[in-house]
Motif scaffolding. Sequence first.
Motif, PDB file in Angstrom:
ATOM      1  N   SER A   1      41.687  42.509  59.019  1.00 34.26           N
ATOM      2  CA  SER A   1      42.808  43.456  58.707  1.00 34.26           C
ATOM      3  C   SER A   1      42.231  43.741  57.179  1.00 34.26           C
ATOM      4  O   SER A   1      41.814  43.266  56.409  1.00 34.26           O
ATOM      5  N   SER A   2      42.971  45.013  56.744  1.00 32.67           N
ATOM      6  CA  SER A   2      42.654  45.465  55.556  1.00 32.67           C
ATOM      7  C   SER A   2      43.804  46.039  54.897  1.00 32.67           C
ATOM      8  O   SER A   2      44.789  46.267  55.390  1.00 32.67           O
ATOM      9  N   ARG A   3      43.890  46.290  53.606  1.00 29.16           N
ATOM     10  CA  ARG A   3      44.900  46.720  52.784  1.00 29.16           C
ATOM     11  C   ARG A   3      44.288  47.303  51.430  1.00 29.16           C
ATOM     12  O   ARG A   3      43.203  46.958  51.004  1.00 29.16           O
ATOM     13  N   MET A   4      45.168  48.168  50.927  1.00 26.80           N
ATOM     14  CA  MET A   4      44.537  48.772  49.778  1.00 26.80           C
ATOM     15  C   MET A   4      45.188  48.047  48.219  1.00 26.80           C
ATOM     16  O   MET A   4      46.543  47.708  48.466  1.00 26.80           O
ATOM     17  N   VAL A   5      44.516  47.629  47.477  1.00 28.44           N
ATOM     18  CA  VAL A   5      44.885  46.936  46.261  1.00 28.44           C
ATOM     19  C   VAL A   5      44.584  47.923  44.920  1.00 28.44           C
ATOM     20  O   VAL A   5      43.647  48.506  44.703  1.00 28.44           O
TER      21      VAL A   5
END
Length: 217
Positions: A76-80
């Motif tokens: 899974s991925s997310r923006m930081v």
Amino acid sequence: MTEKKARGAQAGGDAERPALPATSWAVLGLLSFGEELSGYDLKKWSDWSLRFFYWSPSFSQIYGELKRLEKVGYVSSRMVAQETGNRDKRVYVITDDGMAAVRRWAREAPVEPPVLKHGVMLRLWLGHLLEAEQMREVLGRHREYAETMRQRAEADAAGARAEAAWAYPSLALKWSERYYASERDLADAMLADLDEMVAAEAADAAGAADDEGATRP
């Protein structure tokens, strides 16, 4: 169920296991150490370890594999936001399903023989098209490369030993150090063989010339 689907079915259930290339497992394996990593981080990690014995990927290859793995639910991925003020970056983490899948792959994947594509040996095989000195140069450059890689693997293995989680990667890097040492030593042996062959050919040519001179009236 087709034979292909049967092979892909997970043990104890009907859900199908995605058919992934080995490069996907390599990327998932990098994430299996539990860190949340960007594509840039994964490139650095692979250059630090995987390149010695398996793969030196481009950024496009890494991102392509990450998209594939996210599509099947293994990451899974997310923006930081970045502290430097640069644009946000996307980071990836392995999912529970991904961890189970890569563990299963590492335990159950068939042991396949390595595929050797040795460009230097292909050049040596075509040595009749080169001058002996050109072949010496090719072997000499390969020897320098092998020794450089041996030194880098040795240094990276020493760094890996400082991290408890990298105990097994440090063993792989130790293998890499030994492999490149053997490539260096093989290059030395081939240079010696080449010199021996050239000397024998020169001796044969000189003997033939002497024989020809002796038969002249």
